[in-house]
Scaffold this motif. Structure first.
Motif, short mmCIF file in Angstrom:
data_model
loop_
_atom_site.label_atom_id
_atom_site.label_comp_id
_atom_site.label_asym_id
_atom_site.label_seq_id
_atom_site.Cartn_x
_atom_site.Cartn_y
_atom_site.Cartn_z
N THR A 62 0.81 -1.22 0.00
CA THR A 62 0.00 0.00 0.00
C THR A 62 0.84 1.27 0.00
N PHE A 63 0.28 2.28 -0.68
CA PHE A 63 0.88 3.61 -0.67
C PHE A 63 0.35 4.39 0.55
N CYS A 64 -0.66 3.83 1.20
CA CYS A 64 -1.43 4.62 2.17
C CYS A 64 -0.82 4.61 3.56
N THR A 126 -12.43 12.29 -0.89
CA THR A 126 -12.17 11.10 -0.07
C THR A 126 -10.84 10.44 -0.44
N GLY A 127 -10.29 10.77 -1.57
CA GLY A 127 -9.02 10.19 -1.99
C GLY A 127 -8.74 10.66 -3.41
N SER A 128 -7.71 10.08 -4.00
CA SER A 128 -7.38 10.49 -5.37
C SER A 128 -8.44 10.07 -6.36
N SER A 129 -9.14 8.98 -6.07
CA SER A 129 -10.13 8.52 -7.04
C SER A 129 -11.22 9.57 -7.24
N VAL A 164 -2.66 3.78 -16.34
CA VAL A 164 -3.28 4.48 -15.21
C VAL A 164 -3.86 3.52 -14.17
N GLN A 165 -4.08 4.06 -12.99
CA GLN A 165 -4.75 3.32 -11.92
C GLN A 165 -6.23 3.17 -12.30
N VAL A 166 -6.87 2.19 -11.68
CA VAL A 166 -8.25 1.84 -12.06
C VAL A 166 -9.23 3.01 -11.92
N CYS A 167 -8.89 4.02 -11.11
CA CYS A 167 -9.83 5.14 -10.93
C CYS A 167 -10.12 5.83 -12.26
N TRP A 168 -9.13 5.82 -13.19
CA TRP A 168 -9.38 6.48 -14.48
C TRP A 168 -10.25 5.61 -15.37
N ALA A 209 -1.06 12.51 -17.16
CA ALA A 209 0.31 12.02 -16.92
C ALA A 209 0.41 11.66 -15.44
N ILE A 210 1.15 10.60 -15.16
CA ILE A 210 1.18 10.08 -13.78
C ILE A 210 2.53 10.38 -13.13
N LEU A 211 2.46 11.01 -11.97
CA LEU A 211 3.67 11.23 -11.19
C LEU A 211 3.69 10.16 -10.10
N GLY A 212 4.29 9.03 -10.48
CA GLY A 212 4.30 7.88 -9.56
C GLY A 212 3.37 6.81 -10.09
N VAL A 213 3.83 6.11 -11.16
CA VAL A 213 3.01 5.07 -11.79
C VAL A 213 2.75 3.97 -10.75
N THR A 214 1.50 3.57 -10.63
CA THR A 214 1.11 2.61 -9.60
C THR A 214 1.89 1.30 -9.72
N TYR A 215 2.13 0.86 -10.95
CA TYR A 215 2.79 -0.43 -11.16
C TYR A 215 4.26 -0.41 -10.75
N ILE A 244 -2.43 16.08 -14.12
CA ILE A 244 -1.38 15.28 -13.49
C ILE A 244 -2.00 14.45 -12.37
N ASP A 245 -1.90 13.13 -12.52
CA ASP A 245 -2.30 12.24 -11.43
C ASP A 245 -1.07 12.08 -10.54
N ALA A 246 -1.04 12.92 -9.51
CA ALA A 246 0.12 12.93 -8.59
C ALA A 246 -0.30 12.29 -7.27
N ALA A 247 -1.11 11.21 -7.38
CA ALA A 247 -1.64 10.55 -6.18
C ALA A 247 -0.55 10.38 -5.13
N SER A 248 0.58 9.84 -5.55
CA SER A 248 1.70 9.66 -4.61
C SER A 248 2.76 10.73 -4.79
N ALA A 274 -4.02 14.52 -5.84
CA ALA A 274 -3.07 13.80 -4.97
C ALA A 274 -3.84 13.20 -3.80
N SER A 275 -3.23 12.16 -3.21
CA SER A 275 -3.86 11.51 -2.05
C SER A 275 -3.18 12.02 -0.78
N GLY A 276 -3.93 12.76 0.04
CA GLY A 276 -3.39 13.17 1.34
C GLY A 276 -3.05 11.96 2.18
N HIS A 277 -3.82 10.88 1.97
CA HIS A 277 -3.63 9.69 2.79
C HIS A 277 -2.53 8.76 2.26
N LYS A 278 -1.77 9.22 1.26
CA LYS A 278 -0.60 8.42 0.86
C LYS A 278 0.62 9.16 1.42
C1 LIG Z 1 -1.48 6.84 -9.63
C2 LIG Z 1 -2.69 6.62 -8.77
N1 LIG Z 1 -3.81 7.32 -9.02
C3 LIG Z 1 -4.92 7.18 -8.27
C4 LIG Z 1 -4.96 6.28 -7.22
C5 LIG Z 1 -6.22 6.16 -6.40
O1 LIG Z 1 -5.98 6.78 -5.18
P1 LIG Z 1 -6.97 6.67 -3.92
O2 LIG Z 1 -6.68 5.34 -3.33
O3 LIG Z 1 -6.49 7.80 -3.04
O4 LIG Z 1 -8.36 6.84 -4.39
C6 LIG Z 1 -3.83 5.52 -6.93
C7 LIG Z 1 -3.85 4.54 -5.83
O5 LIG Z 1 -2.94 3.79 -5.62
C8 LIG Z 1 -2.66 5.70 -7.71
O6 LIG Z 1 -1.54 5.00 -7.47
#
Ligand SMILES: Cc1ncc(COP(=O)(O)O)c(C=O)c1O
Length: 462
Positions: A62-64, A126-129, A164-168, A209-215, A244-248, A274-278
């Motif tokens: 987890t990033f969280c 509630t989060g990046s999603s 991208v992460q599944v949120c997209w 564009a992702i700043l911190g690719v989930t994979y 910019i998806d800068a979740a992390s 961005a995710s405050g909770h990461k």
């Molecule tokens: C790049 C990226 N975007 C979005 C998300 C979704 O974030 P959240 O869990 O805060 O909804 C994640 C979660 O890992 C992520 O890595």
């Protein structure tokens, strides 16, 4: 009857949590029990059940946030009854949310937010999603407005992105947008600028564009992607905004890579989530969506709710939400400051690099990311999966026996033949813990390679 029992239990000096009537049967699982039960007994039974969840501190998937200051727990407790949507009733929580938005606008170099004349544009989520959904909607609305103004059809929007992460994917499906996922090229870990032209057209609402690719935890080359979109506009007139998806990475790059230009310093960047909770280090349940300025957020996405005597501008997918996470986020900003964030994240990055070196020295692995230059993490793959005799999934299972959660998963669809393992190092994950993980990895590899019973080989004693 149960109430009667509860009183008896409290009065009986020999009473024990585990001899209470509710403890002596499996817990109700399909229907609410008819009668109440003593709270301390139910509390203990649920604590027992939650032990099965595994230990969040050993969850390197987890990033969280998994480690929290006592003061944060106290603030969360204090805010348990504060509904962040009731800005009229809890004006100070609303004020704290606005301060956080200003702080992030300054951290990410937004052109607005330094004074009241042009306030920062953003909100907590509630989060990046949820933040991604809101930013995606703003892109869709702006594109539709442009198309209508030009008397062009506005019924086939698309969004261009890398792995991208599944949120997209959710955003695209829920809001009827075609997701154009650009395949990852061999040797690359994300979207490359030169790939864009094939995918972007007049129906593109934006590029993510992702700043911190989930994979793999690496950064996509945001400035190059922006420059390519600038060139595309100069040559074709297509003006495609960049999100910019800068979740992390939104909470890492400003501290560890301050010279990396990825944020509102690039005029092409319209919005950031961005995710405050990461790596923002707030407890679970807070994200942030920020826009460059008012023009980047269509006004008709903002609701002005007349509620309990006040005018309340809201931008959110849900309504009620606890205020504690936002207050805790502000606590972290004040408590750590820029220097504190830098130190925590640097310690994590150093530990991640240490893990990377350990993994590289174990023999069967090739490092994909060594923890340098992007998120505090390491990722690796088997150098020769066909002849290793065991898979990364086997290794994950072995590590799980010691409580470690180190995930194995295939890369995105176009690179699915490559299975990788990834470990994230966060606030609270210390160097010794990573040493112990590395020891357990070596033991597990030996066990998998030699195929002897685990306990005999690793010398666990009971
Ligand atoms: C790049 C990226 N975007 C979005 C998300 C979704 O974030 P959240 O869990 O805060 O909804 C994640 C979660 O890992 C992520 O890595």
């Amino acid at each position: 009857m149960a109430l009667h029992n509860a009183r008896e239990t409290t009065a009986d000096p020999a009473a024990d949590v585990f001899t209470s009537p509710i403890s002596e049967k499996p817990l109700p699982k399909r229907a609410m029990p008819e009668f109440p039960a003593p709270p301390h007994v139910v509390h203990q039974l649920l604590r027992n059940e939650l032990l099965l969840d595994g230990n969040a501190a050993q969850n390197l998937a987890t990033f969280c946030t998994t480690w929290t200051d006592d003061q944060v727990r106290d603030l969360m407790d204090l805010c348990l009854d504060k509904n962040i949507v009731d800005k009229d009733e809890y004006p100070q929580t609303a004020e704290i949310e606005a301060r956080c938005v200003n702080i992030l606008a300054s951290l990410w170099h937004a052109p607005v937010g330094s004074d009241d004349a042009e306030p920062a544009v953003g909100c907590s989520t509630t989060g990046s999603s949820e933040a991604a959904m809101l930013c995606g909607l703003a892109l869709k609305w702006r594109w539709r407005d442009r198309r209508r103004a030009a008397s062009r059809p506005a019924d086939r929007p698309n969004l261009v992105c890398g792995p991208v992460q599944v949120c997209w994917e959710k955003f695209a499906r829920y809001f009827d947008v075609e997701l154009r996922q650009v395949p990852v090229e061999p040797g690359a870990t994300g979207l490359q600028a030169h790939q864009l032209r094939q995918y972007v057209d007049e129906n593109t609402i934006g590029v993510v564009a992702i700043l911190g690719v989930t994979y793999t935890c690496t950064y996509e080359p945001v400035a190059e992607i922006a420059a390519e979109l600038d060139r595309l506009q100069a040559e074709t007139g297509l003006d495609v905004p960049l999100h910019i998806d800068a979740a992390s990475g939104g909470f890492i790059a400003p501290f560890l890579h301050p010279d990396l230009v990825w944020d509102f310093r690039l005029p092409r960047v319209a919005s950031i989530n961005a995710s405050g909770h990461k790596y923002g280090m707030a407890p679970l349940g807070v994200g942030w969506a920020l826009w460059r300025d008012k023009a980047a957020l269509p006004d008709d996405l903002v609701f002005h709710v007349d509620y309990l005597g006040g005018d309340m501008p809201t931008l959110a997918l849900n309504f009620s939400r606890p205020g504690g996470q936002v207050v805790a986020q502000y606590f972290m900003f004040l408590r750590l400051g820029r220097e504190g964030y830098r130190r925590v994240h640097q310690a994590c990055a150093d530990t991640a690099q240490h893990l990377g070196r350990q993994v590289a020295g174990m023999g069967p692995f090739t490092l994909l990311y060594d923890g340098t230059g992007a998120l505090p993490a390491a990722s690796w793959t088997l150098t020769d999966p066909a002849s290793t005799g065991w898979s990364l999934y086997d290794l994950s299972d072995q590590l799980r026996m010691r409580g470690w959660q180190v995930p194995s998963y295939p890369l995105p669809p176009d690179r699915q033949e490559t299975v990788i393992q990834r470990a994230l190092v966060r606030h609270g994950v210390d160097r010794d813990e990573i040493e112990l993980l590395a020891q357990d990895m070596r033991r597990a590899i030996k066990h998998l390679t030699e195929g002897r019973p685990h306990s005999a080989r690793v010398g666990f004693h009971h």
